[in-house]
Design a protein around this motif. Structure first.
Motif, PDB file in Angstrom:
ATOM      1  N   GLU A  71      -6.213  15.964 -11.201  1.00 18.18           N
ATOM      2  CA  GLU A  71      -5.649  15.391  -9.981  1.00 18.18           C
ATOM      3  C   GLU A  71      -6.226  13.999  -9.734  1.00 18.18           C
ATOM      4  OE1 GLU A  71      -5.080  16.960  -5.397  1.00 18.18           O
ATOM      5  OE2 GLU A  71      -6.934  17.449  -6.473  1.00 18.18           O
ATOM      6  N   LEU A  72      -7.553  13.882  -9.820  1.00 22.61           N
ATOM      7  CA  LEU A  72      -8.203  12.585  -9.616  1.00 22.61           C
ATOM      8  C   LEU A  72      -7.775  11.586 -10.683  1.00 22.61           C
ATOM      9  CD1 LEU A  72     -10.265  10.842  -8.102  1.00 22.61           C
ATOM     10  CD2 LEU A  72     -12.048  11.799  -9.589  1.00 22.61           C
ATOM     11  N   THR A  73      -7.667  12.041 -11.921  1.00 26.11           N
ATOM     12  CA  THR A  73      -7.261  11.151 -13.012  1.00 26.11           C
ATOM     13  C   THR A  73      -5.863  10.593 -12.782  1.00 26.11           C
ATOM     14  OG1 THR A  73      -8.591  12.478 -14.541  1.00 26.11           O
ATOM     15  CG2 THR A  73      -7.009  10.956 -15.513  1.00 26.11           C
ATOM     16  N   VAL A  74      -4.947  11.449 -12.342  1.00 28.62           N
ATOM     17  CA  VAL A  74      -3.569  11.012 -12.140  1.00 28.62           C
ATOM     18  C   VAL A  74      -3.463  10.022 -10.989  1.00 28.62           C
ATOM     19  CG1 VAL A  74      -1.239  11.758 -11.498  1.00 28.62           C
ATOM     20  CG2 VAL A  74      -2.544  13.061 -13.183  1.00 28.62           C
ATOM     21  N   ILE A  75      -4.119  10.292  -9.860  1.00 28.19           N
ATOM     22  CA  ILE A  75      -3.967   9.374  -8.721  1.00 28.19           C
ATOM     23  C   ILE A  75      -4.621   8.022  -8.994  1.00 28.19           C
ATOM     24  CG2 ILE A  75      -3.706  11.240  -7.052  1.00 28.19           C
ATOM     25  CD1 ILE A  75      -6.574  10.818  -6.178  1.00 28.19           C
ATOM     26  N   ILE A  76      -5.721   8.024  -9.737  1.00 28.51           N
ATOM     27  CA  ILE A  76      -6.326   6.751 -10.132  1.00 28.51           C
ATOM     28  C   ILE A  76      -5.358   5.980 -11.026  1.00 28.51           C
ATOM     29  CG2 ILE A  76      -8.167   5.691 -11.503  1.00 28.51           C
ATOM     30  CD1 ILE A  76      -9.113   6.572  -8.792  1.00 28.51           C
ATOM     31  N   SER A  77      -4.733   6.681 -11.951  1.00 28.37           N
ATOM     32  CA  SER A  77      -3.782   6.047 -12.856  1.00 28.37           C
ATOM     33  C   SER A  77      -2.573   5.509 -12.105  1.00 28.37           C
ATOM     34  CB  SER A  77      -3.335   7.044 -13.924  1.00 28.37           C
ATOM     35  OG  SER A  77      -2.351   6.494 -14.758  1.00 28.37           O
ATOM     36  N   LEU A  78      -2.100   6.246 -11.112  1.00 29.32           N
ATOM     37  CA  LEU A  78      -0.934   5.802 -10.346  1.00 29.32           C
ATOM     38  C   LEU A  78      -1.229   4.517  -9.574  1.00 29.32           C
ATOM     39  CD1 LEU A  78       0.380   9.227  -9.006  1.00 29.32           C
ATOM     40  CD2 LEU A  78       1.468   7.761 -10.706  1.00 29.32           C
ATOM     41  N   VAL A 223       6.200   8.696   0.672  1.00 31.41           N
ATOM     42  CA  VAL A 223       6.524   7.280   0.472  1.00 31.41           C
ATOM     43  C   VAL A 223       6.196   6.458   1.716  1.00 31.41           C
ATOM     44  CG1 VAL A 223       8.415   5.651   0.091  1.00 31.41           C
ATOM     45  CG2 VAL A 223       8.271   7.739  -1.280  1.00 31.41           C
ATOM     46  N   VAL A 224       6.566   6.967   2.898  1.00 31.81           N
ATOM     47  CA  VAL A 224       6.325   6.224   4.143  1.00 31.81           C
ATOM     48  C   VAL A 224       4.834   6.047   4.384  1.00 31.81           C
ATOM     49  CG1 VAL A 224       6.545   6.321   6.656  1.00 31.81           C
ATOM     50  CG2 VAL A 224       8.507   6.867   5.211  1.00 31.81           C
ATOM     51  N   ILE A 225       4.056   7.104   4.218  1.00 35.92           N
ATOM     52  CA  ILE A 225       2.611   6.996   4.430  1.00 35.92           C
ATOM     53  C   ILE A 225       1.993   6.035   3.421  1.00 35.92           C
ATOM     54  CG2 ILE A 225       0.440   8.271   4.173  1.00 35.92           C
ATOM     55  CD1 ILE A 225       1.717  10.583   5.601  1.00 35.92           C
ATOM     56  N   GLY A 226       2.447   6.093   2.187  1.00 31.77           N
ATOM     57  CA  GLY A 226       1.924   5.169   1.180  1.00 31.77           C
ATOM     58  C   GLY A 226       2.223   3.721   1.507  1.00 31.77           C
ATOM     59  N   PHE A 275       0.996  11.967  -4.657  1.00 28.68           N
ATOM     60  CA  PHE A 275       1.214  11.122  -5.828  1.00 28.68           C
ATOM     61  C   PHE A 275       2.153   9.963  -5.489  1.00 28.68           C
ATOM     62  CE2 PHE A 275       0.314  14.578  -9.268  1.00 28.68           C
ATOM     63  CZ  PHE A 275      -1.008  14.593  -8.873  1.00 28.68           C
ATOM     64  N   LEU A 276       3.229  10.279  -4.790  1.00 25.43           N
ATOM     65  CA  LEU A 276       4.159   9.225  -4.391  1.00 25.43           C
ATOM     66  C   LEU A 276       3.510   8.262  -3.405  1.00 25.43           C
ATOM     67  CD1 LEU A 276       7.508  11.199  -3.923  1.00 25.43           C
ATOM     68  CD2 LEU A 276       6.956   9.576  -5.731  1.00 25.43           C
ATOM     69  N   ALA A 277       2.660   8.776  -2.530  1.00 27.65           N
ATOM     70  CA  ALA A 277       1.988   7.929  -1.551  1.00 27.65           C
ATOM     71  C   ALA A 277       1.087   6.909  -2.237  1.00 27.65           C
ATOM     72  CB  ALA A 277       1.174   8.781  -0.579  1.00 27.65           C
ATOM     73  N   VAL A 278       0.358   7.324  -3.252  1.00 25.72           N
ATOM     74  CA  VAL A 278      -0.540   6.411  -3.964  1.00 25.72           C
ATOM     75  C   VAL A 278       0.255   5.307  -4.654  1.00 25.72           C
ATOM     76  CG1 VAL A 278      -2.205   6.206  -5.850  1.00 25.72           C
ATOM     77  CG2 VAL A 278      -2.337   8.137  -4.274  1.00 25.72           C
ATOM     78  N   PHE A 279       1.333   5.678  -5.325  1.00 24.08           N
ATOM     79  CA  PHE A 279       2.137   4.674  -6.011  1.00 24.08           C
ATOM     80  C   PHE A 279       2.787   3.719  -5.024  1.00 24.08           C
ATOM     81  CE2 PHE A 279       6.149   3.241  -8.001  1.00 24.08           C
ATOM     82  CZ  PHE A 279       5.608   2.597  -9.107  1.00 24.08           C
ATOM     83  N   ALA A 280       3.317   4.242  -3.906  1.00 25.41           N
ATOM     84  CA  ALA A 280       3.923   3.389  -2.885  1.00 25.41           C
ATOM     85  C   ALA A 280       2.883   2.473  -2.260  1.00 25.41           C
ATOM     86  CB  ALA A 280       4.587   4.250  -1.808  1.00 25.41           C
TER      87      ALA A 280
END
Length: 440
Positions: A71-78, A223-226, A275-280
């Protein structure tokens, strides 16, 4: 004393592996071999050694640890993916949405087709229960933002004076990078669908709620929160009235890590897709003062942390693969895995990209050509996100054939890492040479 020896042995192995990870990217830059291939192979070789229990992380028994690590690896990557993309996305401009057309087609057409096909094959070929088959399709649907560095954009462009001219030149890398940034979050509704089906409730009990909330509502919330988090942090970093808060001037890159945790945590608390929030959030951060060097500083910090986490996950996966993780892999599972990498992903992605392929944007750009569509469809790298989804779902609900799911997913990741890792450098170099020839 025995416990101390075990711990020291683990430190020694991690130190040697980290040293290899530090030198690998530069050493393999001109070789048709990616660092993930070497790291996975190194982990597999380590698994053949008489390792102490402290050095072995078993996916099924240690599911919770593996879930949070991936989980941590993916959000850092995003966050790194969002900061690396140069092409802006203006939600109020239809022309801007059109320039992301390949991404939307891969998400809206290619991914659902891949999920449905893989789920059907899991049920028909492997004999999985419906819930397990859906989980297999959802876990193996998203392309990986972590292991796909060889076919993604390199990083943010910040050396041009005119912000309007900063954009992506490589349509293949842009399509693969933007797809990887978004589809990790877009696979979540189907993971939730598998969990609901496994709960043995009737369709009437959860169908409307799943569609309205899991498929639509949680996407919008994330998306909105991100976007709001990214906007607030960008305003503070670049335009705050207090000099001490303008981190863009002090050059403090750890704001990127704060942005990761803030956007993800806020979205999860609000029951949106983190995940979407981090990318947004990353895309919104990148949209302000786009020519500033601060974006490159933040991206470098995120990239280094991502490399370290990827090292750990690949070593753990490699060790597990030679310590029984593939024990439940049948020839049918292997055939399904190879078919997913060589047929299902390429065909579904090519069909998605083929739709509207001849449509030009208002700027007259045609987008992906025939060879570029084939390359984009082929490089659907599976990886760490698939491990997270499987660990998350099996912790939330009881699934049948869990051993088969883990073996199949691990095999698919190994095939993808090796096949795409070996072909990425020559294929992308060939596409780069062709584009250079056309431009000249």
């Amino acid at each position: 004393m025995e416990h101390l020896i075990d711990a020291n042995f683990v430190y020694l192995l991690i130190g040697l592996a980290l040293l290899i990870a530090v030198v690998l990217p530069a050493a393999l830059r001109t070789v048709a071999l990616s660092p993930p291939v070497v790291l996975l192979a190194l982990g597999a070789l380590m698994g053949l050694l008489p390792l102490p229990d402290a050095a072995q992380l078993k996916p099924i028994e240690d599911r919770a640890v593996l879930e949070h690590l991936t989980e941590l690896t993916v959000i850092i990557s995003l966050m790194g993916v969002g900061l690396a993309l140069d092409r802006p996305l203006n939600i109020r401009s239809w022309a801007s949405w059109q320039r992301w057309g390949a991404t939307w087609r891969l998400l809206a057409i290619g991914m659902p087709l891949a999920i449905a096909t893989t789920a059907w094959l899991g049920w028909w070929v492997l004999g999985l229960a419906p819930a397990s088959a859906i989980l297999l399709g959802a876990a193996l649907a998203p392309t990986d933002p972590v292991l796909a560095s060889d076919v993604q954009v390199e990083g943010p462009t910040t050396d041009e004076a005119d912000e309007e001219k900063i954009d992506e030149r490589d349509e293949v890398r842009f399509a693969l990078t933007s797809e990887a940034g978004l589809n990790d979050g877009m696979a979540f509704p189907f993971v939730h669908l598998a969990i609901l089906v496994a709960g043995a409730t009737t369709l009437g009990d959860w169908g409307p709620t799943w569609f309205a909330w899991d498929l639509v509502g949680m996407v919008v919330v994330g998306v909105v929160i991100g976007m709001l988090t990214g906007w607030a942090l960008a305003r503070a970093a670049f335009r705050s009235r207090r000099p001490s808060i303008r981190t863009a001037e002090t050059g403090e890159p750890l704001l990127a890590l704060a942005a990761v945790l803030l956007s993800y945590g806020l979205a999860q608390v609000a029951h949106g897709y983190g995940f979407l929030a981090v990318f947004a959030c990353a895309m919104t951060l990148r949209s302000m003062e786009r020519s500033a060097d601060y974006h490159a500083l933040m991206h470098q910090v995120v990239e280094r942390l991502e490399r370290l986490l990827t090292l750990i996950v690949l070593l753990v996966l490699g060790v597990a693969m030679t310590n029984g993780l593939l024990g439940s892999l049948s020839w049918r599972g292997a055939a399904l895995g190879i078919g997913l990498v060589l047929v299902v992903r390429p065909v579904t992605a090519w069909l998605a990209l083929r739709i509207g392929a001849g449509v030009r944007t208002r700027e007259g750009e045609k987008g992906l050509g025939r060879r570029e569509r084939l390359a984009t469809a082929f490089f659907g790298i599976r990886g760490i996100g698939s491990i997270y989804y499987l660990a998350y779902a099996t912790g939330a609900e009881e699934f049948s054939d869990v051993d088969t799911l883990w073996s199949t997913v691990a095999f698919v990741i190994a095939v993808s890492v090796v096949l795409h890792g070996v072909t990425a450098t020559p294929v992308m170099r060939w596409l780069d040479d062709r584009r250079a020839t056309v431009e000249n």
